[in-house]
Design an enzyme around this catalytic site. Structure first.
Site, PDB file in Angstrom:
ATOM      1  N   GLY A  57      58.950  29.237  -3.873  1.00 33.10           N
ATOM      2  CA  GLY A  57      58.798  29.022  -2.768  1.00 33.10           C
ATOM      3  C   GLY A  57      58.863  30.357  -2.023  1.00 33.10           C
ATOM      4  O   GLY A  57      59.140  31.515  -2.215  1.00 33.10           O
ATOM      5  N   CYS A  58      58.297  30.128  -0.620  1.00 33.18           N
ATOM      6  CA  CYS A  58      58.123  31.384   0.162  1.00 33.18           C
ATOM      7  C   CYS A  58      59.383  31.714   0.903  1.00 33.18           C
ATOM      8  O   CYS A  58      59.572  33.079   0.655  1.00 33.18           O
ATOM      9  CB  CYS A  58      57.295  30.770   1.534  1.00 33.18           C
ATOM     10  SG  CYS A  58      57.834  29.307   2.542  1.00 33.18           S
ATOM     11  N   TYR A  59      60.506  31.064   1.388  1.00 28.15           N
ATOM     12  CA  TYR A  59      61.864  31.594   1.583  1.00 28.15           C
ATOM     13  C   TYR A  59      62.250  32.347   0.406  1.00 28.15           C
ATOM     14  O   TYR A  59      63.015  33.362   0.529  1.00 28.15           O
ATOM     15  CB  TYR A  59      62.773  30.453   1.985  1.00 28.15           C
ATOM     16  CG  TYR A  59      62.517  29.723   3.371  1.00 28.15           C
ATOM     17  CD1 TYR A  59      62.634  30.563   4.470  1.00 28.15           C
ATOM     18  CD2 TYR A  59      62.253  28.590   3.417  1.00 28.15           C
ATOM     19  CE1 TYR A  59      62.316  30.119   5.922  1.00 28.15           C
ATOM     20  CE2 TYR A  59      61.878  27.803   4.857  1.00 28.15           C
ATOM     21  CZ  TYR A  59      61.935  28.852   5.920  1.00 28.15           C
ATOM     22  OH  TYR A  59      61.990  28.054   7.158  1.00 28.15           O
ATOM     23  N   SER A  92      60.872  35.697  -0.203  1.00 25.80           N
ATOM     24  CA  SER A  92      61.254  36.760   0.635  1.00 25.80           C
ATOM     25  C   SER A  92      62.545  37.096   0.414  1.00 25.80           C
ATOM     26  O   SER A  92      63.244  38.235   0.689  1.00 25.80           O
ATOM     27  CB  SER A  92      60.808  36.228   2.226  1.00 25.80           C
ATOM     28  OG  SER A  92      61.719  35.104   2.456  1.00 25.80           O
TER      29      SER A  92
END
Lengths: 337, 337, 337, 337
Positions: D146-148, D151
């Site tokens: 996932g993107c979160y 990061s």
């Protein structure tokens, strides 16, 4: 205290009416309807009204006993609500397009279905106070103007009335997204519109005949409008750039004079050198201004689409219809920044 | 490997050139200048280039030994740089307005000061490949077009050439803020422009005569343009709405055919039903499209102001001037979202 | 009528004060100063005030004859203005950081220069009415809180006071760009910040000791704050997410009760389930709310950085200092949308 | 040429995969499916792909004959597609959350329904190349992060691995709206989110256990994450601010060294002083950086949620799985501005 009703209180226009009226010194909101939120407190659905009103949404409202009812439903629905309101003796202000075009044939052409209340259509007054104040004062039914039409008519009408411009008008409108209402859609989806400028309904938007009618009624000129609406990624605010040919013999000084004569005494419409969305956002004020070069005039009309372009203007009309101070409840200055 | 120089590498246009050229298969950036950043690594000043180039900014560059130099300085400065580049035998592409208007009198009128390089001004080719590909191929000096002028000329020129529209043109331009450059100013200050649409230089913007020249050269028609530039709160992207009268006897089918004939074989310019900033943002692609109603045509030109509106188009010109594949280095699709 | 002065009337804070005070029922703006705009009408410089005030900016103001003066100058300048105001017998509200930190050593540490008015520093009251209402009522000099500090202190203080959370606090602040003032800079340049989230002054921002002091004074706890301010691309509005450890034995029900007890009777601070910037934008209202999971609490503080985060709160303090109704002039609801 | 399939090609993740793969030098898109757009050309549905691919959407695809299939469907659907792909002998990369959490009990707890493909769940490799490159190389099934989580894990993991921070981690995430997908909803409606910061799923978001798992697998530490996701009004881009306590004896120099050691040789992840969304937007690059004060560390992870946070990272995994150059097709620099 004067008693007001709002039919359709959960949409942007309805809740903006409540936002304005809850501070109005001369009226009180007696009833607000909402089909999907009936029974809930208004301030639970619209949390910015917490502390400003204690009423709850009802499924329907009874116009008898009310002095004036705002109809903030989609077009097509409004004309089913208005007759009963007027029959009850209350006054009505319709926020939709249902009573704006005087000619039922025009309505049918642009809205795609027959008008069901031709009787009242003929009586409705177009609620743009700076152009039609006298008629609004005596009206039982006011058709509240569209936001694009207000911004354009304010910019065009003073020039048209004085014969300073030709009748072919191009209106290039830029609207904040709140003008498109609260129902989510692909066009209003942030990833789609948040970094874009999106034209829609070009040449076919229903405010086209409305602009023509408003300017025509006021000026006697019969304008022919080509209108391009475009969404810009701001929430509140609208700029309409209106292009016209300068009439022979007119000079820019005439244009300035026209605006000054027309709006010099107005409280909400200001002729300025640099019209500014931020200066009027959040308020019922509007700016008009212009530039001229090589025989072409661009006149700018700027406003907050939810206030002077919708609910603020409706309250201004209400004040006139009820004999109140025209600016009552509308004293907020623009946000500035 | 072909050697390229960039004068003025820290502005948006210069760093966008570097962003494109660092992936170009046929050229290498041999030198980039910057007065304030001389001595610093390019990738320290423009961190998005980390890993893409190792060179450092120099105070000046020596054009001898370079094949082509991009001049990405403000107008007025460029014409002091160009002669030495051409004298050295290198080709030059000027990103500023200095060589766009062929007539020195026009330049002086719109730019407010005399042109100091009339000799080369007469030789410069206007670098809009889809309209002037042949001339660009043979040119030593190309004047890279302005972003507004590119978007408008692409939308207007095919119709003008085929006599489908009248010569009076209104261009209502909406530009992302990166088009205004990297120097902070009141107009670009986020609290001022972030929730607004801001007209500026209305009727007096320097892209006005540039649009007239570009369309005129291509079509033989002599257009008279009224141009309203407006900042919208997006970073990259531009939409120009160009209004013209439909010529007598023309029908919308003619308009579609004109665009299809003109751009059917083009790699970067696409005739589409719904031009979209998001579809071209980040790429060298442009969209054109139109609507017609009641004798008025609105033609839309859409592009990324830093790519097809500036540095991408310059690289496209460079490819033509150097005999490379026209699309080399420009293969990125638009971001889409 | 009570007479008010504003020193520094062209910045965002000063013009927002004027925007609020021009509709205040109990006071009038008698003088506004501006160095660069002295002699110009306020409504020419801030066009959203057209029709609301007729005064012109003066170079300086004479505090004698005024009841209260707002000092809306940068920190460092304010402490040169305040002594003369107080000596003249007028009350003063300082919008800058000059009188917020009680300890001159703290001031010197965080502001980088010595405090020149230690005498009055000791007398200043921190102007957060919901936490220090009593002291404000009796004050001659109020230090108006910073926007971040207000949003964080409102969210943290009720929990700290009741011992429901630990003393280590992380504040992750997101601010609209208007909080950074009206002077253009690289960080506020739209192409830079318009599609970004920009951390700055991480761990070193001057609101850090201010949060610690405000929460500490109110609660008796000595919090240790780590603060990350970040610019988000909105114009007005702020959300501070404040992270704390849940104290042993506390449960989420305690947290809700703490907020309800603290703010249940407040007019401007509301404990809500979903704090919303749009619900408070344009108004003096603030939202607080929280979520708890696995022993960590995040408390949200939301407000309009120019109103409850600056000028609205200052007017609230003024009302208290002058014995007026605390909410006078501050009756605007949030914009909602 | 290596043949690739995409199941679910009309969502943002699917069309971004196509945007990247259409320029990939070593693979070709052989099939893309879409239930609602079956039969239409991909470039008609996603106009930014005009000129880049000629294929049409099919209702379903046959994995036999394909080398690798991306599954870009919602979670819950993916695990119904993956078994057949693997059975056919093709490799698979799942873009959803279905194969990210190794423990079926964890999956059930956070996703609210049973996992139907426990067999393959045990074999799936978490596709974050900078942390798990070796495992990805040999995998038949990769769960794209996932993107979160990407990061945050990139920012936290190097510090956790070296024991420089404590195990309690607070992640305050700010996401562009494209991360929420293409289905219109109230939360993504521009008038609602366009001038706001909107927290959602606080403490309950599914990327919480994913961050814990990713950091834990890499570092051996067992982190406990509290995660607050928040929408900010940008389209592409994400900033996660990750707060941790500095371990006893560690100093900021250790932190810098940790990042340099970890990412010094990486092509896409860069340790920088000022992480910048604009510098990586539109590219597969990510920035990490940090600040430390008073024993607290905030580590920033920055990326484009659709590229390094989704489809770019998936292509990076694909390259590893197929033995291609890891950066093939991913050579675009960030937009910069």
């Amino acid at each position: 205290m004067i008693k007001i009703g709002i039919i359709g209180g959960t949409g942007y226009t309805g809740s903006e009416l409540a936002r304005i009226l809850c501070r109005h010194p001369g009226v009180e909101i007696a009833a607000m309807t909402s089909r999907q939120s009936a029974g809930r407190k208004v301030s639970d659905v619209s949390p910015f009204l917490k502390g400003y009103t204690d009423i709850a949404f009802s499924e329907r409202l009874d116009p008898s006993g009310l002095d004036l009812v705002f109809v903030a439903t989609p077009h097509g629905v409004a004309m089913e609500e208005v007759p009963a309101i007027l029959d009850s003796g209350a006054k009505a202000i319709d926020m939709s397009g249902d009573y704006r075009l005087r000619d039922p044939a025009q309505y049918e052409k642009w809205y795609g279905h027959e008008h069901k209340d031709a009787k009242n259509l003929g009586e409705a007054v177009y609620g743009l106070p700076e152009l039609f104040r006298g008629e609004i004062r005596g009206a039982d039914l006011v058709a509240n103007p569209g936001c694009y039409a207000t911004s354009a008519a304010l910019a065009i009408a003073p020039l048209a009335k004085r014969g300073l411009v030709g009748s072919r008008v191009i209106v290039d409108g830029k609207s904040g997204t709140s003008g498109a209402g609260m129902v989510p859609s692909a066009r209003l989806h942030h990833p789609f519109c948040g970094e874009s400028v999106v034209p829609y309904s070009v040449g076919t938007h229903r405010h086209t005949p409305e602009m023509e009618m408003a300017v025509g009624l006021f000026s006697g000129m019969e304008p022919e409008v080509f209108f391009t609406p475009q969404l810009v990624p701001i929430v509140r605010g609208m700029l309409s750039s209106c292009y016209m040919g300068l009439a022979e013999g007119a000079d820019p000084g005439d244009l300035s004079r026209a605006y000054r004569d027309q709006y010099g005494g107005e409280r909400f419409v200001h002729f300025v050198d640099e019209p500014s969305i931020r200066a009027v956002a959040g308020s019922n004020h509007a700016h008009v201004g212009f530039r001229e070069a090589r025989g072409t005039v661009v006149a700018f009309g700027v406003l907050d689409n939810l206030v002077k372009g919708a609910s603020g203007q409706a309250v201004q009309c209400m004040n006139l219809m009820l004999g109140l101070d025209e600016g009552a409840g509308l004293d907020a200055p623009g946000l500035g920044v």
